[in-house]
Design an enzyme around this catalytic site. Structure first.
Site, short mmCIF file in Angstrom:
data_model
loop_
_atom_site.label_atom_id
_atom_site.label_comp_id
_atom_site.label_asym_id
_atom_site.label_seq_id
_atom_site.Cartn_x
_atom_site.Cartn_y
_atom_site.Cartn_z
N ASP A 1 0.66 -1.43 -0.09
CA ASP A 1 -0.02 -0.02 -0.01
C ASP A 1 0.90 1.06 0.15
O ASP A 1 2.08 1.32 0.53
CB ASP A 1 -0.98 0.08 1.32
CG ASP A 1 -0.37 -0.10 2.29
OD1 ASP A 1 0.82 -1.05 2.66
OD2 ASP A 1 -0.62 0.51 3.39
N GLU A 2 0.22 2.40 -0.62
CA GLU A 2 0.84 3.84 -0.42
C GLU A 2 2.23 3.96 -1.00
O GLU A 2 2.78 4.46 -0.22
CB GLU A 2 0.54 4.27 1.20
CG GLU A 2 -0.86 4.28 1.51
CD GLU A 2 -1.16 4.91 2.94
OE1 GLU A 2 -2.08 5.53 2.87
OE2 GLU A 2 -0.32 4.29 3.71
#
Length: 883
Positions: free
Chosen positions: A536-537
């Site tokens: 993620d991210e």
């Protein structure tokens, strides 16, 4: 009047005075740490509306707040300029309006306050105010972190006594009135005694002696009951030793003797189960006068059937079981809880206690978020720096011995910012989970959220290079030393937050870690079948939509101004990655995280691990689940529904992924329980998720939730069915730990609302509509049977209030007791509570408490304090008042 902490610190200072007189720098540090009373007063959360230069200061979405940081010198004068205060701020500090001080951000949330040349000292008793402008807003007390400390050259850092506390309210003020609103148009209903009373008004006490959590598929109640005062005779031969031990431990919690009189028979007969009942965990249970009969699809079903017996028991009065028959099977194959032990560490005991509760409510997946920027929490043989450096936070600017403090962890390693599971600990957790039919899914987050790993491997590199072992030093290095990319991550780290996906040493590191984790699983007798990649991210937030170039010709007023020419995508300035893009291996730098996920999936598959799992945004540039080498690819879906998640979730399922519903606005347990500044948590996705909201979540028909809940500003949104897709694979409730620093806070945030997640993961309610393309939901539609929903919650709430909270207490869980509702009408006190059956008390002075009886409502006057209390009376909710 001095705070207790300041008094204590002053005493310590006097007792240790002889050791600091020889070191003037230490004397200055200790004087400031012991005598500075630091307070934060929120002035406004609507900076742009109040004329602050949010846009010019580069605030994302041109949104900023102002807080006064006040320093009161309770001691003698301090003239030295040779010191610094390190403190934590989860909001980027954009400006400080006091020429005597300068504030810089070190990394993450760690900021440094130091005097300028214009500093004229702290006089005895002097009050100094620093007006701080920070990005976004500060709406809850836990936005303002404890754990500040003072440093100076040649001196040991010392914690500031006034901020060395978990009582955040002792140093935060100003959270009232309009400062409780994210924007002036915020329509959230703030939690007060009266609004709680109104919210609970539809709840009534009812008989729940023949109901069960989670709700079974079919339950038929017979006539009468059977006496179990003499216990039940659980057949030991039906379970292996570990399972039997787990069941006996739970029997002790519910106060039931399982070596007693009433016979229990257990048979595993999978052929007896047909259709949708033919699945792991299915069982049939019959309670009759002559005994209890269990027929199960598999061993998990037998285990769950016994848990259902325990679930029917009132642990305060174990005498009878109702005569009934149950046919049951789980709704989802994946019924999970994710625990983040990386941001702040949570102990092995807390994890084992969580596993006990998961088993009791038939949850079967523990997803351990073991690594992040702020910590690496699992011992890996052969890579000692991962835990020697990456598992500890302390004040070491070079980060050779530990990571820098974050999230209020303070200057030393003696805090919940430090800690890890040894290989033996992890094996114990695996065995404990397996005995309870729970799979442990390890997550090693990459390529982003990996600073703890990167810094640890840099420390390893430095050690081996100093020993003249260059080849070994480079073996597991994770950062391209020539990468000059200017990147800011979601939580304000730089390029060190990323494992470089273009280096062979990164791949070797992943191979090594997976091999060692798989070996631990093998030792535990619980083979590793699912690997969580994280993913993620992996982005630079300075390239987001809330910012615009300072030189742009067509600027808009609602974006912050920065020099975008100085910003890079992750890895864009890495020669290693530039080569992969240039030769066509990867189309562009944005695709690198998904490319790395596919490469890691090959390693996972080679090791015989069947399932590859990730947060969905980490796979967004892959061509569906067939791009991965494993038998199945699963995604934790975490888009916010009112930002398009009602549609995008079905797109992931359509691409072939097994979707595990993990929505922040409904099943993130790090979000506050209520719209009340005294609750703990982040709130970027929602201002509140209480047990009732989580219970009312419709995880398969995402658009439906638009009719029954609101967005983070208390406004309605629209959800519409747009994509046909296969059914979802599971549901997971998440606990991220940025504001959760110890085990007590952890259990407060998880329990009891995780029981609502367990209900939704196991049971599909009648009020949940089928998902249909073309059907639109909003606050204006009337497609959901809300009468049935409220009746269902009433039943659930009564079971919690009458039975389950008492079991949590007997199990030693520091669960959250609900803050009661109350109002005074015609001098009479009216009180209610979110879980009928929970006892209530009131006080006229906040010290002497009286039991509340709804049948004899007391006459009161003035300010009245109210609270709820636990079954034993030894625990109480947060106190509120009615004026």
């Amino acid at each position: 009047m001095f705070k207790q902490s300041l008094i204590t610190a002053a005493i310590v200072s006097v007792l240790s005075g002889c050791s600091t007189t020889a070191n003037p720098q230490q004397s200055t540090v200790d004087a400031l740490a012991n005598n500075l009373d630091i307070q934060y007063d929120v002035l406004t959360n609507h900076g742009a509306n109040e004329g602050l230069a949010c846009q010019e200061l580069g605030a994302e979405w041109a949104s900023c707040n102002q807080v006064n940081m006040t320093l009161i010198n309770q001691g003698e004068a301090v003239d030295s300029k040779d010191w610094a205060i390190y403190f934590h701020s989860i909001r980027l500090i954009l400006d400080v309006d006091n020429e005597q001080f300068n504030i810089t951000r070190v990394t993450g949330d760690l900021h440094k306050l130091e005097p300028t040349d214009k500093f004229d000292g702290f006089s005895a008793g002097e009050t100094v105010t620093l007006p701080l402008i920070g990005e976004y807003w500060q709406l809850f007390e836990t936005d303002l972190m404890p754990g500040a400390f003072v440093t100076a050259p040649n001196a040991e850092p010392t914690m500031i006594a006034s901020l060395n506390t978990e009582d955040v309210a002792s140093f935060v003020t100003g959270l009232e009135g309009d400062n409780l609103k994210r924007t002036p148009d915020d329509n959230n209903i703030m939690a007060t005694a009266v609004t709680r009373f109104e919210k609970n008004a539809d709840l009534v006490a009812q008989d729940v002696s023949t109901t069960l959590l989670p709700t079974p598929r079919s339950l038929e109640v017979g006539e009468g009951s059977v006496n179990i005062a003499g216990g039940i005779a659980l057949p030991a031969e039906a379970f292996d030793a570990a399972q039997l031990s787990a069941l006996e431990a739970r029997a002790e919690v519910v106060n039931l003797n399982v070596s007693g009189d009433l016979p229990v028979s257990v048979a595993v007969v999978p052929s007896q189960f047909k259709g949708d009942l033919a699945k792991s965990g299915a069982y049939e249970l019959s309670i009759a006068k002559q005994g209890i009969a269990i027929t199960a699809f598999d061993q998990a079903g037998a285990f769950y059937a016994v848990q259902s017996i325990f679930g029917l028991i009132d642990s305060q009065n174990v005498e009878f079981l109702p005569l009934l028959s149950i046919q049951d099977a789980p709704r989802f194959d994946y019924r999970g809880v994710m625990v983040d032990v990386a941001r702040n560490f949570h102990s092995k005991d807390a994890i084992l206690a969580t596993l006990d509760q998961m088993a009791a409510y038939k949850m079967n997946k523990l997803h351990l978020h073991l690594t992040d920027d702020e910590g690496w929490r699992l011992e890996i043989p052969g890579l000692p720096e991962l835990t020697e450096v990456g598992a500890n936070r302390c004040f070491d600017l070079e980060e050779k011995n530990c990571l820098l403090p974050q999230l209020g962890s303070g200057s030393t390693k003696d805090n919940f910012g430090s800690g890890y599971f040894s290989t033996a600990d992890y094996v114990d957790i695996l065995r404990y989970a397996q005995a309870r039919n729970i799979e442990v899914i390890p997550e090693i987050d990459m390529p982003a959220h990996a600073r703890a790993a990167v810094v640890s491997m840099e420390a390893r590199y430095a050690r081996l290079m100093a020993e003249g072992k260059e080849a070994q030093a480079n073996e597991y290095r994770l950062m391209d030393p020539q990468d000059t990319s200017n990147v800011t991550t979601v939580q304000f780290y730089d390029k060190q937050s990323f494992i470089n996906p273009c280096m062979e040493s990164s791949t070797r590191f992943v191979d090594k870690v997976i091999s060692e984790v798989a070996a631990m699983h093998q030792e535990a007798g619980a083979p590793l079948t699912t690997w969580h990649f994280g993913g993620d991210e992996a982005k630079n937030i300075k390239l987001g939509a809330g910012l615009q170039d300072i030189n742009a010709q067509d600027k808009v007023s609602w974006k912050g101004n920065i020099d975008l020419s100085e910003q890079d995508k992750p890895f864009a300035q890495s020669p290693k990655c530039q080569t992969l893009v240039a030769d066509g291996t990867v189309s562009d730098f944005g695709h690198l995280p998904s490319y790395f996920a596919e490469e890691v999936s090959k390693i996972v598959a080679e090791k015989g691990i069947s399932n590859f799992q990730a947060w969905q945004d980490g796979l967004k540039y892959s061509e569906g689940e067939k791009a991965f080498a494993t038998e199945s690819t699963r995604v934790n879906f975490w888009d916010v529904l009112y930002w398009g998640g009602t549609s995008s979730v079905y797109d992931w399922s359509k691409k072939g992924y097994d979707v595990i519903v993990s929505n922040p606005d409904y099943v993130y347990m790090d979000m506050p329980y209520e719209v009340d500044p005294k609750e703990r948590g982040y709130y970027w996705a929602t201002r509140a998720t209480d047990t009732r909201k989580m219970f009312g979540f419709a995880p398969e028909n995402m658009p439906q939730n638009a009719e029954t809940s609101v967005d983070r500003d208390g406004n309605g949104f629209v959800g519409k069915g747009e994509i046909e897709a296969k059914p979802f694979y599971g549901l997971s409730a998440q606990l991220w730990s940025e504001t959760v620093r110890n085990d007590e806070q952890y259990e407060y945030m998880v329990f009891p609302r995780v029981l609502a997640a367990a209900e939704r993961a196991w049971h599909r309610a009648e009020w949940e509509n089928d998902y249909q393309v073309g059907v639109e939901y909003s606050q204006e539609t009337d497609l959901v049977n809300k009468v049935a929903l409220n009746e269902d919650y009433n039943r659930f709430a009564n079971i919690l209030g009458q039975r389950e909270l008492a079991k949590l207490e007997r199990a030693g869980i520091d669960y959250r007791l609900p803050v009661p509702g109350g109002k005074v009408e015609n001098g009479q006190l009216h009180m209610n509570v979110q879980f009928p059956g929970v006892a209530l008390q009131y006080s006229t002075d906040g010290e002497t408490w009286v039991d509340y009886n709804s049948q004899q409502k007391p006459m009161v006057s003035g300010e009245i304090f109210i609270r709820s209390i636990s079954a034993t009376g030894s625990r109480a909710s947060r106190v509120t008042s009615i004026k």
